[in-house]
Motif scaffolding. Structure first.
Motif, short mmCIF file in Angstrom:
data_model
loop_
_atom_site.label_atom_id
_atom_site.label_comp_id
_atom_site.label_asym_id
_atom_site.label_seq_id
_atom_site.Cartn_x
_atom_site.Cartn_y
_atom_site.Cartn_z
N MET A 187 0.65 -0.95 0.01
CA MET A 187 0.32 -0.51 0.05
C MET A 187 0.92 0.96 0.21
O MET A 187 1.69 1.31 0.57
CB MET A 187 -0.67 0.45 1.16
CG MET A 187 -1.85 1.25 1.77
SD MET A 187 -2.32 1.40 3.44
CE MET A 187 -3.73 1.43 2.30
N LEU A 202 -9.89 11.30 -6.03
CA LEU A 202 -10.16 9.36 -6.51
C LEU A 202 -9.68 8.20 -7.07
O LEU A 202 -9.48 8.81 -8.34
CB LEU A 202 -10.98 9.03 -5.84
CG LEU A 202 -11.39 10.38 -4.39
CD1 LEU A 202 -13.24 10.22 -4.09
CD2 LEU A 202 -11.08 10.25 -2.76
N ARG A 211 -11.13 4.26 -7.49
CA ARG A 211 -11.63 3.00 -7.16
C ARG A 211 -10.63 2.16 -7.20
O ARG A 211 -9.55 1.49 -8.40
CB ARG A 211 -12.55 2.71 -8.62
CG ARG A 211 -13.82 1.64 -7.57
CD ARG A 211 -14.44 1.30 -8.17
NE ARG A 211 -15.25 2.91 -8.56
CZ ARG A 211 -16.84 2.44 -8.26
NH1 ARG A 211 -16.77 1.39 -7.01
NH2 ARG A 211 -17.91 3.49 -8.01
N THR A 212 -10.77 1.06 -6.92
CA THR A 212 -9.80 0.21 -6.56
C THR A 212 -10.20 -1.16 -5.92
O THR A 212 -11.88 -1.03 -5.55
CB THR A 212 -8.98 -0.28 -5.21
OG1 THR A 212 -9.38 0.19 -3.85
CG2 THR A 212 -7.99 1.03 -5.29
N ASP A 258 -11.48 -2.51 -3.03
CA ASP A 258 -11.75 -2.67 -1.87
C ASP A 258 -12.63 -1.25 -2.28
O ASP A 258 -13.25 -1.03 -0.67
CB ASP A 258 -10.33 -2.12 -1.12
CG ASP A 258 -9.79 -3.25 -0.94
OD1 ASP A 258 -10.38 -4.30 -1.11
OD2 ASP A 258 -8.32 -3.19 -0.66
N TRP A 304 -13.22 2.83 -3.11
CA TRP A 304 -12.59 4.28 -3.53
C TRP A 304 -11.28 4.89 -2.40
O TRP A 304 -11.39 4.17 -1.11
CB TRP A 304 -13.38 5.85 -3.50
CG TRP A 304 -13.94 5.30 -3.94
CD1 TRP A 304 -15.52 5.17 -4.34
CD2 TRP A 304 -14.27 6.32 -5.66
NE1 TRP A 304 -16.30 5.37 -5.13
CE2 TRP A 304 -15.68 5.64 -6.04
CE3 TRP A 304 -13.00 6.69 -6.49
CZ2 TRP A 304 -15.54 5.91 -7.79
CZ3 TRP A 304 -13.53 7.23 -7.74
CH2 TRP A 304 -14.52 7.17 -8.21
N ARG A 305 -9.91 5.10 -2.99
CA ARG A 305 -9.07 5.48 -2.30
C ARG A 305 -8.09 6.58 -2.67
O ARG A 305 -8.46 7.22 -4.05
CB ARG A 305 -7.87 4.65 -1.80
CG ARG A 305 -6.39 4.92 -3.58
CD ARG A 305 -5.97 3.53 -3.61
NE ARG A 305 -5.03 3.66 -4.38
CZ ARG A 305 -3.36 4.15 -4.61
NH1 ARG A 305 -3.50 4.34 -3.13
NH2 ARG A 305 -2.84 4.06 -5.24
N ALA A 331 -5.66 9.28 -4.14
CA ALA A 331 -4.17 8.58 -5.30
C ALA A 331 -3.62 10.36 -5.12
O ALA A 331 -2.32 10.19 -5.38
CB ALA A 331 -4.96 8.34 -6.35
#
Length: 89
Positions: free
Chosen positions: A1, A74, A76-77, A79, A81-82, A84
């Protein structure tokens, strides 16, 4: 990560002040919008502006409140949204 790390000129003094007064900070999100002129949100990415109220509570003395905002890119992964990137920070 991956971890987003950004050192900005002038950030050391505010952090030192927070440590000196043993302050805790909390944030309450007040709005999430797509900024004017930003690309449309897609299934894989979004550029948003988050408004929030920042409360700084020193160990002694009254709490301080301020209205703040920041932009987030953001992605999408698998898992969800993260964050970036922090554009314009």
């Amino acid at each position: 990560m991956e971890v987003l790390v950004q050192n900005r000129v002038g950030q050391d003094a505010p952090w030192a002040a927070l440590r000196a007064e043993q302050a805790r900070q909390t944030a309450k999100i007040t709005s999430v919008v797509v900024p004017d002129g930003a690309p449309a949100v897609t299934l894989s990415s979004a550029l948003i502006r988050v408004g929030y109220t920042l409360t700084t509570s020193p160990k002694s003395g009254p709490a301080r409140h301020s209205s703040e905002q920041l932009a987030l890119r953001l992605e999408r992964t698998a898992d969800g949204w993260r964050v970036a990137a922090l554009p314009w920070a």
